[in-house]
Design an enzyme around this catalytic site. Structure first.
Site, PDB file in Angstrom:
ATOM      1  N   LYS A  51      48.669  40.233  22.352  1.00  0.00           N
ATOM      2  CA  LYS A  51      47.221  40.472  22.411  1.00  0.00           C
ATOM      3  C   LYS A  51      46.796  41.495  21.364  1.00  0.00           C
ATOM      4  O   LYS A  51      45.752  41.339  20.719  1.00  0.00           O
ATOM      5  CB  LYS A  51      46.825  40.925  23.813  1.00  0.00           C
ATOM      6  CG  LYS A  51      46.954  39.818  24.856  1.00  0.00           C
ATOM      7  CD  LYS A  51      46.870  40.331  26.283  1.00  0.00           C
ATOM      8  CE  LYS A  51      47.130  39.206  27.283  1.00  0.00           C
ATOM      9  NZ  LYS A  51      47.165  39.665  28.690  1.00  0.00           N
ATOM     10  N   GLN A  95      47.076  44.884  32.240  1.00  0.00           N
ATOM     11  CA  GLN A  95      48.091  43.835  32.204  1.00  0.00           C
ATOM     12  C   GLN A  95      48.748  43.680  33.570  1.00  0.00           C
ATOM     13  O   GLN A  95      49.206  44.659  34.169  1.00  0.00           O
ATOM     14  CB  GLN A  95      49.153  44.154  31.141  1.00  0.00           C
ATOM     15  CG  GLN A  95      50.213  43.089  30.988  1.00  0.00           C
ATOM     16  CD  GLN A  95      49.647  41.754  30.523  1.00  0.00           C
ATOM     17  OE1 GLN A  95      48.868  41.702  29.577  1.00  0.00           O
ATOM     18  NE2 GLN A  95      50.046  40.675  31.169  1.00  0.00           N
ATOM     19  N   ASP A 118      38.791  40.100  31.209  1.00  0.00           N
ATOM     20  CA  ASP A 118      39.717  39.150  31.817  1.00  0.00           C
ATOM     21  C   ASP A 118      39.020  38.303  32.876  1.00  0.00           C
ATOM     22  O   ASP A 118      39.574  37.300  33.333  1.00  0.00           O
ATOM     23  CB  ASP A 118      40.892  39.903  32.460  1.00  0.00           C
ATOM     24  CG  ASP A 118      42.221  39.569  31.783  1.00  0.00           C
ATOM     25  OD1 ASP A 118      42.235  38.693  30.900  1.00  0.00           O
ATOM     26  OD2 ASP A 118      43.235  40.177  32.137  1.00  0.00           O
TER      27      ASP A 118
END
Length: 297
Positions: A51, A95, A118
């Site tokens: 990412k 994460q 997200d």
């Protein structure tokens, strides 16, 4: 058979984002993604590195905080609260998975919905169910729908069967497909579904996100169906002579690709299908966050 090349489509999206970010920087808008990594779970370390690399490629700044796996929940929440107020950070990504002593949903819900790139906080997920526009759609489901549209695969009126009811893919994707923008008929199956083949063989679009290597076999798929494989599984390669595992391994999906590809109209490869699209949607969401926050700030 059409190979749904997520890697190629994601590359096209990143190229378009590069140009957009150049224009934004001319207006003193510099998109920035804040990433929090707790612990050193190897797949998570790799995902974060990928990412960061994708952000760097298109011109998005990153601020990555790597925390010890023993970090307290309260300390993590305090960091998120600080980043929520930091105007230089447009999107916040924690994460997953998190250590067991941390309440994952509590952490995700601590992120401001307008910075939840997200798309996993309760506000954004609940907006899908309430048929309201969320700040952001979850990246993997959004990547799947984007990939289908890039290949001009019709969704409206088609029977979409999803194997997997997880919070990251199955549940949000089902709600997105039901919205008027897609107008699909949706069936959700899972590990406890009886006679699952009865449902999968009805699917015009079959999405598999169950986390079981090569679970879907040829006999489970309707001829001419479109198959989207979300699974990423590492398996040992068997040696031919003694049929024992050797030192090598390979990445496979939740679909037995080699046998299923013979009867479908389109299918995603693993790797190179859904994965690159997920990262591309994260970049898209981060850029959108920066533009929205500049307009409202």
């Amino acid at each position: 058979m059409i190979l749904l090349d997520g890697k190629r489509v994601a590359s096209e999206i990143r190229t378009a984002l590069k140009d957009e970010i150049i224009r934004l920087k001319q207006k003193n808008i510099v998109p920035c993604l804040g990433v929090i990594l707790v612990g050193e779970f190897p797949p998570s370390v790799i995902y974060v590195r990928n990412k960061e690399s994708a952000c760097q490629e298109v011109g998005i700044n990153t601020k990555t905080l790597r925390l010890d796996e023993k970090v307290s929940e309260s300390e993590l929440l305090s960091i998120i609260a600080e980043w929520n107020q930091n105007q230089s950070i447009n999107g916040i990504l924690v994460q997953l998975p998190l250590p067991n002593h941390i309440d994952t949903q509590k952490v995700l819900d601590a992120i401001k919905p307008e910075k939840d790139v997200d798309g996993l906080c309760s506000y954004n997920l609940a907006s899908l169910i309430a048929n309201r526009e969320p700040y952001f759609y979850p990246c993997t489901p959004l990547g799947i729908i984007t990939l289908l549209r890039k290949y001009n695969i019709p969704i409206e009126g088609r029977h979409c069967v999803i194997i997997g009811r997880g919070e990251l893919v199955g549940k949000p994707l089902a709600n997105m497909l039901l919205q008027k923008s897609c107008n699909a008929t949706v069936t959700v199956c899972h590990t406890k579904t009886s006679d699952i083949i009865n449902f999968t063989r009805q699917a015009e679009i079959l999405v598999v996100a169950i986390g079981r290597p090569q679970f879907v076999k040829r006999e489970m798929v309707k001829e001419g169906a479109v198959v989207i494989d979300v699974g990423v599984n590492r398996i040992q390669i068997q040696s031919v002579e003694g049929k024992k595992p050797n030192a090598n391994s390979k990445i496979v999906g939740d679909v037995a690709f080699d046998e299923v590809k013979e009867i479908v109209s389109a299918i995603t490869p693993v790797p190179g299908g859904v994965g690159p699209m997920t990262v591309a949607m994260l970049l898209v969401n981060t850029v959108s966050a920066s533009k929205r926050q500049m307009q409202t700030g």
